[in-house]
Enzyme design. Sequence first.
Site, PDB file in Angstrom:
ATOM      1  CG  HIS A 189     -11.256  30.728  64.289  1.00 54.46           C
ATOM      2  ND1 HIS A 189     -10.071  30.120  64.816  1.00 54.46           N
ATOM      3  CD2 HIS A 189     -12.079  30.222  63.891  1.00 54.46           C
ATOM      4  CE1 HIS A 189     -10.300  28.891  64.310  1.00 54.46           C
ATOM      5  NE2 HIS A 189     -11.653  28.733  63.752  1.00 54.46           N
ATOM      6  CG  ASP A 212     -17.929  36.599  46.567  1.00 54.76           C
ATOM      7  OD1 ASP A 212     -18.693  37.175  47.491  1.00 54.76           O
ATOM      8  OD2 ASP A 212     -18.096  36.084  45.874  1.00 54.76           O
ATOM      9  CB  CYS A 261      -6.450  32.655  63.861  1.00 53.50           C
ATOM     10  SG  CYS A 261      -7.507  32.428  65.428  1.00 53.50           S
ATOM     11  CG  ASP A 269     -20.549  43.333  44.119  1.00 56.91           C
ATOM     12  OD1 ASP A 269     -20.657  44.361  44.254  1.00 56.91           O
ATOM     13  OD2 ASP A 269     -21.212  42.623  45.034  1.00 56.91           O
ATOM     14  CB  CYS A 315      -6.623  29.846  68.173  1.00 55.20           C
ATOM     15  SG  CYS A 315      -8.264  29.428  67.356  1.00 55.20           S
ATOM     16  CB  CYS A 321      -6.189  27.792  65.023  1.00 55.44           C
ATOM     17  SG  CYS A 321      -6.652  29.204  64.041  1.00 55.44           S
TER      18      CYS A 321
END
Length: 375
Positions: free
Chosen positions: A340, A271, A311, A89, A314, A309
């Site tokens: 996560h 974002d 991830c 940015d 998890c 999940c």
Amino acid sequence: MYKIIKKDGLAKRGRLETVHGTIETPVFMNVGTAAAIKGAVSTEDLQGIKTQVELSNTYHLHVRPGDEVVKKLGGLHKFMVWDKPILTDSGGFQVFSLSGLRKIKEEGVYFQSHIDGKKIFMGPEESMQIQSNLASTIAMAFDECPSSVASRQYIENSVARTTRWLERCKAEMNRLNQLPDTINKNQLLFGINQGAIYEDIRIEHAKRISELDLDGYALGGLAVGESHEDMYRILDATVPYLPENKPTYLMGVGTPANILEAVDRGVDFFDCVYPSRNGRHGHVYTNHGKLNLFNAKYELDDRPIEEGCQCPACKKYSRAYIRHLLKAKEMLGMRLCVLHNLYFYNTMMEEIRDAIEAGRYKEYKKQKLDRMSGK
């Protein structure tokens, strides 16, 4: 460059080809302000949780370690060991957030560093030079992000200046991309639409900046204090006046619900710091709403944050263990929650892309919102 693969209503399923790889859209960019995701998340982690784009902050990296330092070390990709797209940015948002430390003039903005109080000047040319030194994939134009409660007169003057700044950004970017020592000579430039919550100012500005034929277009100055209704109203009014055949980026947004609604209005880049910031405070996203793992009811809960999940948190750890880590102020607790949450967001974007391709986005959006609100 950018190609629309499928439309479902206003929702776009697209693909942006860049020098650092392909971005499948809609996409959520994972925010790593100072060239790292807060919460001890490495670039190897990002590869494993389906991150497509990492977002870093021009102002923060200019202040520390210094964009010249990053350039000497081969640019941001080499510096942080990340081989996929990076968006930087422009520093314009810091004009808004550091309002006590800055003075805005036609030539640019005079800052005091939030770190050591040192005087800094940043204008369109400086912002482009810093971003060129960082060698990001996508650079954002330097703009002013005015307060949503500023007067109409102030907003009109501010937007006119942002347009003049954008023309200067484009000219400077073209110049920099032709220099022999520029690391990324294919750096893309996205312009930013401003106008607070005034539909007519937003529309006029969208028409004006569309004429500049940039690589992409962002909507700035939303999610800065106005209501969700105002944000959706501005998107409904403005997005149709931005080029459909270019990426449309809603800056700093947002919650899963905000993203689902904005995709339905033609936005395809997002974002937000929410997933990482909330994760560091033990707040985790699931398909059944947000959980606060500090709550006593998770003390003996041996289930993962979310059943099914995939991830890293998890697949191995229980809510009870992660709660213990958070209570004990062990960094691993924050790290697992951030991983996560980012995985949840990146997976939701995958589902969004699939739903648009299947022509069932509205149905998907309703199901997802109903589930997350516990209906």
